[in-house]
Design a protein around this motif. Structure first.
Motif, PDB file in Angstrom:
ATOM      1  N   THR A 178       0.812  -1.214   0.000  1.00  0.00           N
ATOM      2  CA  THR A 178       0.000   0.000   0.000  1.00  0.00           C
ATOM      3  C   THR A 178       0.847   1.266   0.000  1.00  0.00           C
ATOM      4  OG1 THR A 178      -0.162  -0.125   2.417  1.00  0.00           O
ATOM      5  CG2 THR A 178      -1.918  -1.157   1.136  1.00  0.00           C
ATOM      6  N   GLN A 179       2.081   1.190   0.463  1.00  0.00           N
ATOM      7  CA  GLN A 179       2.938   2.375   0.416  1.00  0.00           C
ATOM      8  C   GLN A 179       3.141   2.836  -1.020  1.00  0.00           C
ATOM      9  OE1 GLN A 179       6.837   1.837   2.096  1.00  0.00           O
ATOM     10  NE2 GLN A 179       7.375   3.995   1.931  1.00  0.00           N
ATOM     11  N   ARG A 180       3.388   1.893  -1.919  1.00  0.00           N
ATOM     12  CA  ARG A 180       3.573   2.241  -3.324  1.00  0.00           C
ATOM     13  C   ARG A 180       2.255   2.722  -3.944  1.00  0.00           C
ATOM     14  NH1 ARG A 180       7.117   0.948  -7.454  1.00  0.00           N
ATOM     15  NH2 ARG A 180       8.674   1.180  -5.829  1.00  0.00           N
ATOM     16  N   LEU A 181       1.161   2.092  -3.554  1.00  0.00           N
ATOM     17  CA  LEU A 181      -0.131   2.484  -4.113  1.00  0.00           C
ATOM     18  C   LEU A 181      -0.510   3.912  -3.740  1.00  0.00           C
ATOM     19  CD1 LEU A 181      -2.292  -0.724  -3.509  1.00  0.00           C
ATOM     20  CD2 LEU A 181      -1.306   0.054  -5.670  1.00  0.00           C
ATOM     21  N   LEU A 182      -0.146   4.331  -2.526  1.00  0.00           N
ATOM     22  CA  LEU A 182      -0.565   5.642  -2.027  1.00  0.00           C
ATOM     23  C   LEU A 182       0.447   6.747  -2.295  1.00  0.00           C
ATOM     24  CD1 LEU A 182      -2.003   4.468   1.416  1.00  0.00           C
ATOM     25  CD2 LEU A 182      -3.285   4.980  -0.670  1.00  0.00           C
ATOM     26  N   ASP A 183       1.634   6.378  -2.764  1.00  0.00           N
ATOM     27  CA  ASP A 183       2.684   7.375  -2.994  1.00  0.00           C
ATOM     28  C   ASP A 183       2.309   8.294  -4.155  1.00  0.00           C
ATOM     29  OD1 ASP A 183       5.133   8.727  -3.038  1.00  0.00           O
ATOM     30  OD2 ASP A 183       5.940   7.324  -4.511  1.00  0.00           O
ATOM     31  N   THR A 184       2.341   9.595  -3.918  1.00  0.00           N
ATOM     32  CA  THR A 184       2.025  10.580  -4.963  1.00  0.00           C
ATOM     33  C   THR A 184       3.228  11.433  -5.337  1.00  0.00           C
ATOM     34  OG1 THR A 184       1.290  12.159  -3.273  1.00  0.00           O
ATOM     35  CG2 THR A 184      -0.387  10.709  -4.241  1.00  0.00           C
ATOM     36  N   LEU A 185       4.394  11.148  -4.764  1.00  0.00           N
ATOM     37  CA  LEU A 185       5.571  11.978  -4.994  1.00  0.00           C
ATOM     38  C   LEU A 185       6.428  11.478  -6.146  1.00  0.00           C
ATOM     39  CD1 LEU A 185       6.640  12.630  -1.282  1.00  0.00           C
ATOM     40  CD2 LEU A 185       5.276  14.095  -2.788  1.00  0.00           C
ATOM     41  N   ARG A 186       6.565  10.172  -6.278  1.00  0.00           N
ATOM     42  CA  ARG A 186       7.458   9.623  -7.297  1.00  0.00           C
ATOM     43  C   ARG A 186       6.682   9.272  -8.566  1.00  0.00           C
ATOM     44  NH1 ARG A 186      10.267   4.916  -3.944  1.00  0.00           N
ATOM     45  NH2 ARG A 186       8.072   4.670  -3.332  1.00  0.00           N
ATOM     46  N   PRO A 187       7.174   9.691  -9.725  1.00  0.00           N
ATOM     47  CA  PRO A 187       6.474   9.390 -10.989  1.00  0.00           C
ATOM     48  C   PRO A 187       6.310   7.892 -11.228  1.00  0.00           C
ATOM     49  CG  PRO A 187       8.166  11.054 -11.324  1.00  0.00           C
ATOM     50  CD  PRO A 187       8.361  10.533  -9.941  1.00  0.00           C
ATOM     51  N   GLU A 188       7.300   7.094 -10.782  1.00  0.00           N
ATOM     52  CA  GLU A 188       7.215   5.659 -11.035  1.00  0.00           C
ATOM     53  C   GLU A 188       6.063   5.008 -10.273  1.00  0.00           C
ATOM     54  OE1 GLU A 188      10.750   6.268  -8.147  1.00  0.00           O
ATOM     55  OE2 GLU A 188       9.841   7.276  -9.873  1.00  0.00           O
ATOM     56  N   SER A 189       5.617   5.648  -9.188  1.00  0.00           N
ATOM     57  CA  SER A 189       4.487   5.083  -8.445  1.00  0.00           C
ATOM     58  C   SER A 189       3.200   5.174  -9.256  1.00  0.00           C
ATOM     59  CB  SER A 189       4.324   5.800  -7.103  1.00  0.00           C
ATOM     60  OG  SER A 189       5.416   5.506  -6.253  1.00  0.00           O
ATOM     61  N   LYS A 190       3.043   6.254 -10.014  1.00  0.00           N
ATOM     62  CA  LYS A 190       1.871   6.353 -10.885  1.00  0.00           C
ATOM     63  C   LYS A 190       1.932   5.295 -11.984  1.00  0.00           C
ATOM     64  CE  LYS A 190      -0.834   9.463 -13.801  1.00  0.00           C
ATOM     65  NZ  LYS A 190      -1.070   8.408 -14.802  1.00  0.00           N
ATOM     66  N   ILE A 191       3.129   5.081 -12.530  1.00  0.00           N
ATOM     67  CA  ILE A 191       3.292   4.025 -13.533  1.00  0.00           C
ATOM     68  C   ILE A 191       2.928   2.678 -12.928  1.00  0.00           C
ATOM     69  CG2 ILE A 191       4.964   2.829 -14.997  1.00  0.00           C
ATOM     70  CD1 ILE A 191       6.500   5.468 -15.198  1.00  0.00           C
ATOM     71  N   TYR A 192       3.351   2.472 -11.679  1.00  0.00           N
ATOM     72  CA  TYR A 192       3.048   1.223 -10.978  1.00  0.00           C
ATOM     73  C   TYR A 192       1.536   1.035 -10.847  1.00  0.00           C
ATOM     74  CZ  TYR A 192       2.939  -2.189  -7.147  1.00  0.00           C
ATOM     75  OH  TYR A 192       2.686  -3.285  -6.370  1.00  0.00           O
ATOM     76  N   ARG A 193       0.837   2.076 -10.399  1.00  0.00           N
ATOM     77  CA  ARG A 193      -0.619   1.971 -10.224  1.00  0.00           C
ATOM     78  C   ARG A 193      -1.316   1.728 -11.559  1.00  0.00           C
ATOM     79  NH1 ARG A 193       0.576   6.182  -6.547  1.00  0.00           N
ATOM     80  NH2 ARG A 193       0.158   7.759  -8.153  1.00  0.00           N
TER      81      ARG A 193
END
Length: 429
Positions: free
Chosen positions: A265-280
């Motif tokens: 859930t840390q990766r799912l909720l992260d809004t700071l790193r661009p790669e997290s959006k790619i992940y979602r």
């Protein structure tokens, strides 16, 4: 030989009697004679590596197998160094481009700190330049073995001419602390006249894996009955008349079953790193069910850096995208994978039992209604510290507690390390 004796030597030379493995004898007997690449019918290894004296390697007697001796390897003190160490052997003859080589051996695990409970190592046929390793190896394979003697066999083709000084057979030990036994090692050269398909090789096998296994025909009938159906499409124009020669394309909009992956859930909720959006975005594109990777495990559950509020927010994000979530895991019956407070109770079974039930009740309470599926017990085949103390029937009580607190949720026992390599003469199809 004990560890103190081993430390007195820079090298420890061990010998294992060569012999054709019993399961392969029938196949090999039909092939042309092969040349042994290890001298005088003995497989001669020496320990190598900067910390080699600390690795206890001894020859031991073996019963119940078609061989009587094996090498016992103990890396419990060696493993902390994480050095490049293992066993090595030189070959005794020239080899030529196109030669078909075959290596075969047996091994079993006695003790391991790996999560799987298996012992693991690499076997390689290295190329050397001026006595030093030159990438890539001619052969490189990783092996994991459980408590039973496991046979590994593999043929390969040599890509160029080599002399004995140009190559070396290596068994490289894993950096995890482990004890395992390495049985007979056979290393043969069949020359260029034998096909790879003529020689035995190992594949992962399980009961019923055969192409003609009885369950396959029944499964094919169920597929025809439940997974297939006739579809008639009528294409008409605005006036309701059939359109001759119309081209029709069909695209699936929804799966009848789920495609799952693990997430956090840390990766799912992260809004700071661009790669997290790619992940979602990638998760939403390819998957429609997830399991929480680590944050429900007991050690992570009690970690202050892993707040339960974050887990709940992540689950709500998944639910908002119609993705069901699987919980993993209530009970991992291993001191190695639990908070220190659990290991402190190994001599107090009553307190240990009570603590486990309190943990189950806490997770059931805080995560009520969040999961459609839940792993109640994890990997008891390889990790059974608590079961050794409390009895295997304790798992039934854990499931009953989970059922009482999570009615309607599918409950599971999650395990692996169940299948191992076995020798076969045919490809796995």
């Amino acid at each position: 030989m004990n560890l103190q004796q081993a430390q007195k030597f820079t090298h420890l030379r061990c010998f294992v009697t060569l012999g054709l493995l019993a399961l392969a004898q029938g196949i090999l007997a039909q092939l042309p004679a092969a040349e042994s690449l290890l001298s005088n019918g003995l497989n001669s290894f020496e320990v190598y590596g900067s910390t080699a004296p600390h690795a206890l390697v001894e020859e031991v007697a073996v019963t119940g197998q078609p061989f009587t001796k094996a090498l016992r390897v103990n890396t419990f003190k060696q493993a902390v160094d994480k050095g490049n160490y293992g066993l090595r052997a030189d070959i005794n003859t020239n080899l030529h481009k196109g030669d078909v080589l075959w290596i075969s051996f047996k091994a079993r695990c006695l003790e391991s700190t790996r999560e799987t409970g298996e012992a693991s190592f690499e076997f390689r046929f290295d190329q050397l330049v001026n006595g030093k390793y030159q990438w890539p190896s001619y052969l490189e394979r990783g092996v994991s073995v459980g408590k039973e003697w496991t046979e590994t066999s593999l043929p390969f083709v040599l890509p160029k001419d080599v002399k004995p000084a140009d190559v070396r057979l290596i068994f490289k030990f894993d950096t995890y602390a482990q004890r395992f036994e390495l049985g007979p090692v056979t290393f043969l050269n069949y020359g260029p006249g034998v096909k790879l398909s003529d020689l035995p090789r190992s594949f992962v096998r399980y009961e019923g894996s055969e192409p003609d296994a009885p369950w396959r025909s029944a499964a094919a009938e169920r597929i025809e009955k439940y997974r297939k159906g006739d579809l008639s499409i009528k294409v008409i124009d605005a006036k309701g008349k059939p359109v001759p020669g119309a081209q029709v394309a069909v695209r699936m909009k929804r799966n009848a079953f789920n495609w799952g992956t693990s997430t956090n859930t840390q990766r799912l909720l992260d809004t700071l790193r661009p790669e997290s959006k790619i992940y979602r975005d990638t998760l939403l594109k390819y998957f429609n069910q997830v399991v929480l990777e680590n944050e429900m495990k007991w050690s992570a559950w009690t970690d202050p850096h892993n707040p339960h509020e974050q887990t709940l927010k992540g689950i709500q994000w998944l639910k908002a995208h119609n993705i069901p979530v699987r919980g993993h895991v209530m009970v991992w019956p291993s001191f190695q994978h639990s908070p220190k407070i659990v290991a402190e109770l190994k001599n107090d079974t009553a307190a240990l039992r009570a603590l486990v039930f309190r943990h189950i009740e806490e997770q059931l309470s805080k995560m009520k209604g969040q999961f459609t599926e839940w792993d109640v017990v994890n990997e008891p085949y390889a990790h059974h510290d608590w079961l050794d103390l409390l009895g295997k029937e304790e798992m039934v009580k854990w499931f009953k507690a989970a059922r009482a607190g999570a009615p309607g949720v599918k409950l599971f026992l999650n395990d692996y390390t169940m299948f191992h390599l076995s020798i076969t003469h045919k490809s796995p199809n």
